[in-house]
Design a protein around this motif. Sequence first.
Motif, short mmCIF file in Angstrom:
data_model
loop_
_atom_site.label_atom_id
_atom_site.label_comp_id
_atom_site.label_asym_id
_atom_site.label_seq_id
_atom_site.Cartn_x
_atom_site.Cartn_y
_atom_site.Cartn_z
N UNK A 207 1.08 -1.30 0.12
CA UNK A 207 0.17 0.03 0.00
C UNK A 207 0.88 1.16 -0.04
N UNK A 208 0.68 2.32 -1.01
CA UNK A 208 1.42 3.46 -0.81
C UNK A 208 0.23 4.52 -0.76
N UNK A 274 -2.97 7.98 12.52
CA UNK A 274 -1.82 7.12 12.96
C UNK A 274 -2.09 5.68 12.69
N UNK A 275 -3.51 5.37 12.99
CA UNK A 275 -3.54 4.02 12.61
C UNK A 275 -3.30 3.54 11.14
N UNK A 276 -3.67 4.49 10.29
CA UNK A 276 -3.69 4.15 8.74
C UNK A 276 -2.43 4.29 8.49
N UNK A 277 -1.48 5.13 9.09
CA UNK A 277 0.02 5.03 8.73
C UNK A 277 0.69 3.73 8.99
N UNK A 278 0.06 2.90 9.61
CA UNK A 278 0.64 1.65 10.06
C UNK A 278 0.51 0.48 8.90
N UNK A 279 -0.67 1.03 8.12
CA UNK A 279 -0.89 0.11 7.06
C UNK A 279 -0.18 0.53 5.59
N UNK A 280 0.51 1.37 5.76
CA UNK A 280 1.50 1.84 4.58
C UNK A 280 2.69 1.24 4.37
N UNK A 304 7.36 4.58 8.85
CA UNK A 304 6.97 4.52 7.49
C UNK A 304 7.91 5.40 6.58
N UNK A 305 8.58 4.86 5.53
CA UNK A 305 9.52 5.74 4.65
C UNK A 305 8.56 6.69 3.90
#
Length: 392
Positions: A207-208, A274-280, A304-305
């Motif tokens: 996921x991007x 913040x939770x969505x960032x963990x999915x990227x 996340x890079x």
Amino acid sequence: MTMAHTVCHIITKLELGGAQQNTLFTVSHLDPAKFRPVLITGEPGLLDDEARKLAGVEFHQIPSLVRGIRPLSDLRALLALAWLLRRIKPAIVHTHSSKAGILGRAAAWLAGVPVIIHTIHGFGFTRYQRAIVSRAFIALERLAAKVTTRFFAVSDVNRQLGVEIGLFPESRCAVIRSGVDVVTIQRLEVDTTAKKRELGLEPGRPVVGMVAPMKPQKAPMDFVRVAARVAKKKPETQFLFVGDGELRQDMEAEIVRLDLAKSFRLAGWRRDVPAIMRCLDVFVLTSLWEGLPRVYLEALASGVPVVGTRVDGAAEVVRDGINGYLLAPGDVQGLAERVLALLANPTLAADMGRRGESLPPEFDIHDMVRRHEQEYERLLARIVHEGSSRNR
């Protein structure tokens, strides 16, 4: 017992953005023994209800305070602000954003407020405007600067630009970062499989993502074009855009035109970033200009890079080749190539993500509030000292 000083923050619109979220955090976390916070905003925004519910924060809304240039509405906003400030009698007025920054400081001066502060979250003039418009904005900033006691800037680049165009000497501007709650972000536990399904994403595919309002400043159409180039080389990739705004229909049309409908999700505004960032796997930001993008900090704190544009203060947090990559605004091909490089090398992406988690303390949102309080106390003490000197 010392009475708490009234501090009034003024911001144009409480949309879901970094400046707005950090303003809400500041007014709700100032030491109540020292400061009585007041928040004034203008046209309706997504965070208005949240602002009204903040414990201990007096909230006012002036609908005539809008982002667009509307002379009659702007005059009404100026008069309304000045009247309200005369009634509230704050010791400090602290403005944010371009329109509230100009009108709010003028109103504070008219109301005789002793300390007037403005935070630069990026300037309202950019190289993408017509020269006459940019010059007009700079002239207005110079006028407002004459009644400004102190400036804060979220990036060193913004402070340096202010010095270069004659808004202030370096000594009148402190760099105070627009921070994030690093500890809370890093302690967050997320079921990424469930969260991805909630977002309409398949858990087993990369996921991007990008988080931003859909407005010209953020160049969201560039993200769609980056996605098309990435999908051509790595078709299993999924793309997620969190945010909404005036360019939504254009984005939807471009997604269809580029045959991305099956792999591209528009999530709208979300409060669980913040939770969505963990999915990227990779975070992308295509902005044309910024002060210092708060979402860069959220992505890095989440491990996340980042692949983004080298705008204003971006290079002060994203170290190119260390915790992410920065390219020139509009370089769609370059952004796509960096995203593909990270997707092709998960070890490199993980290493960059780990390096990003080590954010300096200055980027912590609690440090931001402490710095504000220290500056407030220092400026108020100076006013008292100057008053005592005049009375001798």
